[in-house]
Write a protein that holds these residues in place. Structure first.
Motif, PDB file in Angstrom:
ATOM      1  N   ASP A  24       2.125   8.911  -6.601  1.00 22.31           N
ATOM      2  CA  ASP A  24       2.590  10.303  -6.503  1.00 22.31           C
ATOM      3  C   ASP A  24       3.685  10.586  -7.530  1.00 22.31           C
ATOM      4  O   ASP A  24       3.741  11.669  -8.120  1.00 22.31           O
ATOM      5  N   ASP A  67       0.818  -1.214   0.000  1.00 24.01           N
ATOM      6  CA  ASP A  67       0.000   0.000   0.000  1.00 24.01           C
ATOM      7  C   ASP A  67       0.850   1.262   0.000  1.00 24.01           C
ATOM      8  O   ASP A  67       0.597   2.201  -0.764  1.00 24.01           O
ATOM      9  N   ALA A  68       1.873   1.292   0.859  1.00 20.95           N
ATOM     10  CA  ALA A  68       2.740   2.473   0.929  1.00 20.95           C
ATOM     11  C   ALA A  68       3.526   2.655  -0.352  1.00 20.95           C
ATOM     12  O   ALA A  68       3.724   3.776  -0.838  1.00 20.95           O
ATOM     13  N   LYS A  84       1.187   4.002  -3.055  1.00 17.01           N
ATOM     14  CA  LYS A  84       0.911   5.428  -2.800  1.00 17.01           C
ATOM     15  C   LYS A  84       2.060   6.275  -3.341  1.00 17.01           C
ATOM     16  O   LYS A  84       1.838   7.291  -4.025  1.00 17.01           O
ATOM     17  N   TYR A  85       3.285   5.861  -3.075  1.00 14.43           N
ATOM     18  CA  TYR A  85       4.443   6.604  -3.576  1.00 14.43           C
ATOM     19  C   TYR A  85       4.501   6.581  -5.095  1.00 14.43           C
ATOM     20  O   TYR A  85       4.685   7.633  -5.738  1.00 14.43           O
ATOM     21  N   ALA A  96      -2.698   2.314  -9.253  1.00 15.39           N
ATOM     22  CA  ALA A  96      -2.094   3.481  -8.587  1.00 15.39           C
ATOM     23  C   ALA A  96      -1.603   4.516  -9.577  1.00 15.39           C
ATOM     24  O   ALA A  96      -1.653   5.735  -9.316  1.00 15.39           O
TER      25      ALA A  96
END
Length: 357
Positions: free
Chosen positions: A207, A199-200, A203-204, A354
């Protein structure tokens, strides 16, 4: 890691007229019409070991193998995932004798029934972690995941993943496509490790997408863009980028860290296996034997800029010394390849979601 697929027929350049179409046509019919006793071996491989200047490890060992055995090497190059997919499509009319890819694609090839057990001569000197316990594949060149940067435009390489989110990298950053390119898939694997989970990491990477030029099926094609300054940063791997840097003076190698964490990487070897129902299986065995011969392994660093797969080959050439210096202070972690194999589709789908790819 490359589109379109590149086709090369070594040592007899005049036979390559027509390029991809000629060899593609030849391969499409070879297993049905070719002499099973023909002195030829067809190799499907991920890119990176063929020199941009014709002086890479593949260039050298292919020529020496043919000289020693009289067996001609036919070479088909593409992304790791691309080569596996091609071999799957050809299962009813097998074309390749040897398949060479980065992980996790070599494991996928085995899972899809593409590989036949064979223990090459010299593989006893390969570490257990770098070969399949059932003999389906063996690493022939060790390697590590890395990033490339432009040394002229950036006096110091970036240090962290977070730094790549800065505005100066907008449309100056690109990485190859996960799920298609071995090194592209490695971006996801390293991000999940460094950021502590899926998940982290997603997310990165979501971005980061605002700075990313866009998808690329070819990792090796990104380095020239970095060298010219079209890109400031791209993904890559140590062997490929080190070899490319010999003719690309602005190309540097670096290893991202999460802010506050260590620089990390993981082993990303070129792993080779004998193809199941290969049209020239005996020649494929001889070819694998030669790749793991002491003679060929000593040239992995001296010629190819990589790391020998055999642990009993202690390379002391200038490239080996420079590579050892490059790896100093970099923490090497071991991915859970079983988990990656089991959840591969989930991770790639998460990346697509993502990033909007």
């Amino acid at each position: 890691m490359r589109t379109p697929v590149r086709y090369r027929r070594y040592l007899k350049p005049t036979a390559a007229l027509g390029g991809a179409l000629l060899l593609a046509g030849t391969l499409s019919a070879c297993s049905e019409t070719a002499d099973k006793n023909a002195k030829v071996v067809t190799v499907y491989s991920a890119d990176g070991l063929k020199g941009e200047d014709g002086k890479g490890w593949y260039d050298t060992v292919f020529k020496e193998f043919e000289k020693k055995t009289g067996i001609e090497v036919k070479y088909v190059e593409g992304g790791s995932g691309e080569m596996v997919q091609r071999a799957v499509r050809e299962k009813s009319n097998t074309q390749a004798d040897v398949l060479i890819t980065l992980p996790p694609f070599i494991q996928q090839a085995d899972k899809k029934g593409l590989l036949k057990a064979y223990t090459p001569k010299g593989s006893e000197a390969v570490a257990p972690s770098d070969k399949d316990a059932d003999g389906k594949w063996t690493s022939v060149v060790n390697n590590y995941f890395s990033f490339a940067y432009n040394k002229k435009e950036l006096k110091q390489p970036p240090k962290t993943w977070e730094e790549l989110l800065e505005g100066k990298y907008k449309n100056k950053l690109q990485y190859s496509t996960p799920g298609v390119a071995g090194d592209g898939t490695a971006v996801v694997i390293k991000a999940m490790h460094d950021f502590g989970g899926k998940d982290a990491a997603m997310k990165y990477l979501g971005d980061l997408q605002s700075n990313n030029v866009g998808p690329s099926s070819s990792t090796s094609k990104l380095a020239p863009k970095v060298d010219k300054g079209e890109l400031l940063v791209s993904n890559g791997d140590v062997q490929m980028n080190y070899a490319q840097s010999k003719s690309m003076p602005n190309l540097g190698i670096w290893f991202p860290a999460k802010d506050g964490g260590p620089r990390t990487t993981f082993a990303l070897p070129y792993a080779a296996g004998l193809v199941n129902k290969a049209p020239h299986s005996a020649n494929g065995q001889k070819f694998l034997d030669y790749l793991l011969s002491e003679e060929a392994q000593r040239q992995v660093s001296a010629v190819g800029g990589g790391f020998a797969a055999r642990t009993d080959v202690d390379a002391t050439d200038p490239n080996a010394t420079a590579l050892a210096e490059l790896m100093k202070g970099v923490e090497v972690f071991k991915p859970d390849w079983k988990d990656i194999d089991e959840h591969y589709t989930e991770y790639i789908d998460a990346w697509k979601s993502a990033t909007g790819n």
